[in-house]
Design an enzyme around this catalytic site. Structure first.
Site, PDB file in Angstrom:
ATOM      1  N   CYS A 127       0.857  -1.269  -0.140  1.00 24.43           N
ATOM      2  CA  CYS A 127       0.032  -0.023   0.085  1.00 24.43           C
ATOM      3  C   CYS A 127       0.804   1.164  -0.031  1.00 24.43           C
ATOM      4  CB  CYS A 127      -1.012   0.026   1.146  1.00 24.43           C
ATOM      5  SG  CYS A 127      -0.337  -0.292   2.818  1.00 24.43           S
ATOM      6  N   HIS A 240      -2.709   6.489   5.172  1.00 22.52           N
ATOM      7  CA  HIS A 240      -1.377   6.778   5.516  1.00 22.52           C
ATOM      8  C   HIS A 240      -0.868   8.080   4.837  1.00 22.52           C
ATOM      9  CE1 HIS A 240      -1.464   2.757   6.740  1.00 22.52           C
ATOM     10  NE2 HIS A 240      -0.483   2.226   5.834  1.00 22.52           N
TER      11      HIS A 240
HETATM   12  N1  HSE Z   1       1.820  -2.889   5.510  1.00 24.85           N
HETATM   13  C1  HSE Z   1       0.678  -1.896   5.525  1.00 24.85           C
HETATM   14  C2  HSE Z   1       0.872  -1.452   6.905  1.00 24.85           C
HETATM   15  C3  HSE Z   1      -0.416  -2.230   5.209  1.00 24.85           C
HETATM   16  O1  HSE Z   1       1.272  -2.155   7.920  1.00 24.85           O
HETATM   17  O2  HSE Z   1       0.398  -0.182   7.096  1.00 24.85           O
HETATM   18  C4  HSE Z   1      -0.555  -2.263   3.734  1.00 24.85           C
HETATM   19  O3  HSE Z   1      -1.374  -2.878   3.138  1.00 24.85           O
END
Ligand code: HSE
Length: 331
Positions: A127, A240
């Site tokens: 992501c 994010h």
């Molecule tokens: N690996 C990412 C996280 C989630 O831990 O925020 C991504 O899908």
């Protein structure tokens, strides 16, 4: 129309996949919802109909054209080859196949052509990597990026729905003077942050950081681009954020970068210096686009640019990217 199966239909990404197949009017002949035996039997409503979730097994993929897999890596590893054998194309959201040279790793805004080279499996990138790729590739196309340094601010939902709930419970406990309980994360995340995920490799990088390094190179089709990242978990619930420092071979004017990003696919420019308004995770939540702003020259050297982005990691960072790949297959 296509016969589609969602593997991991009851999870957060599965729920987004369902919403996107409906809202984007994906040409469906049939939709099968698959999950682990634990979640089987649940009812999910889709286009006004109630669909029952089935437990996935070796026979689940007979007659299926496209599998959207949003289960964990071990389920994908076990099930994807069976789906391919049954004649389906698997678009896999786990990290199981991403670095396999036979598996295209696709961000439709960056390397859509790679999707057609599949041998049955196409991987959806990590992501954080997808969000960064969408924001910086339009600049890379104009002037090659030599080096990327990223700091990420990743929301609790990146660790699953239970992690989101845990942060909220911790916040309530702290506000009422009680000791917060941590079970998903090693320490309380509410009113706190974690400077790293575990485990760290021998160079001190965690998996998420190495995904940004290796997957960016594969998606951009060059091993020359240098990437380093520090991935931080913050008590934001969803979406994010990333602070990105870019170094080019030659100067890149911030106004030119802003102009390019104002019409780049998958990007929404949020760069309002007069109104003092820039991307925030709360505004990126539930949105398709990656919000990009705070575009400025890097004062530490004359070939650098800085930008800030926020994107919904469950939507563009996972489900939407997968549905866009499926759309490339049916075009
Ligand atoms: N690996 C990412 C996280 C989630 O831990 O925020 C991504 O899908």
């Amino acid at each position: 129309p296509y016969r589609v199966a969602i593997l991991g239909a009851t999870g957060a990404v599965g729920q987004e996949l369902l919403e996107l197949l409906e809202s984007r009017n994906f040409p469906l002949a049939d939709l099968k919802l698959l999950a682990s035996a634990r979640s089987a039997g649940q009812k999910i409503s889709f286009k006004g109909e109630s669909l029952a979730v089935e437990a996935v097994d070796d026979k689940s993929f007979d007659g299926i054209d496209i599998v959207l897999a949003s289960a964990g890596g071990s389920t994908s590893k076990a099930m994807a080859p069976k789906a391919v054998e049954a004649g389906a194309v698997v678009i896999d959201n786990s990290s199981a196949f991403r670095m396999n040279p036979e598996v295209p790793l696709v961000v439709p805004e960056v390397n859509p052509e790679a999707a057609s080279e599949h041998k049955g499996i196409i991987a959806n990138p990590n992501c954080t990597t997808i969000l960064m790729a969408v924001a910086v590739y339009p600049l890379h196309k104009v002037k090659k990026i030599r080096r990327i340094i990223a700091a990420t601010y990743q929301s609790a939902s990146g660790a699953g729905a239970k992690a989101m709930a845990e942060v909220q419970t911790q916040a309530s406990a702290i506000l009422s003077g009680q000791q917060p309980v941590a079970s998903i994360f090693p320490y309380p995340l509410a009113f706190n942050l974690f400077p790293h995920n575990t485990p760290l490799n021998e160079m001190g990088y965690c998996e998420e950081e190495m995904k940004m390094v290796n997957e960016t190179r594969k998606i951009f089709g060059t091993q020359e681009i240098r990437v380093s990242a520090t991935c931080v978990r913050v008590p934001v619930l969803r979406a994010h954020s990333e602070a990105i420092n870019l170094e080019f071979d030659e100067p890149f004017d911030k106004d030119e970068a802003r102009k390019i990003l104002s019409s780049a696919p998958g990007v929404k420019l949020v760069d309002d210096w007069q109104g003092n308004y820039f991307p925030m995770p709360i505004d990126a939540t539930g949105r398709d686009e990656v919000l990009v702003g705070r575009i400025r020259q890097d004062i530490s050297h004359n070939c650098g640019l800085e930008l800030w982005l926020c994107g919904d990691q469950i939507r563009k960072g996972a489900a939407l990217n997968a549905v866009q790949i499926a759309e490339l297959l049916v075009e």
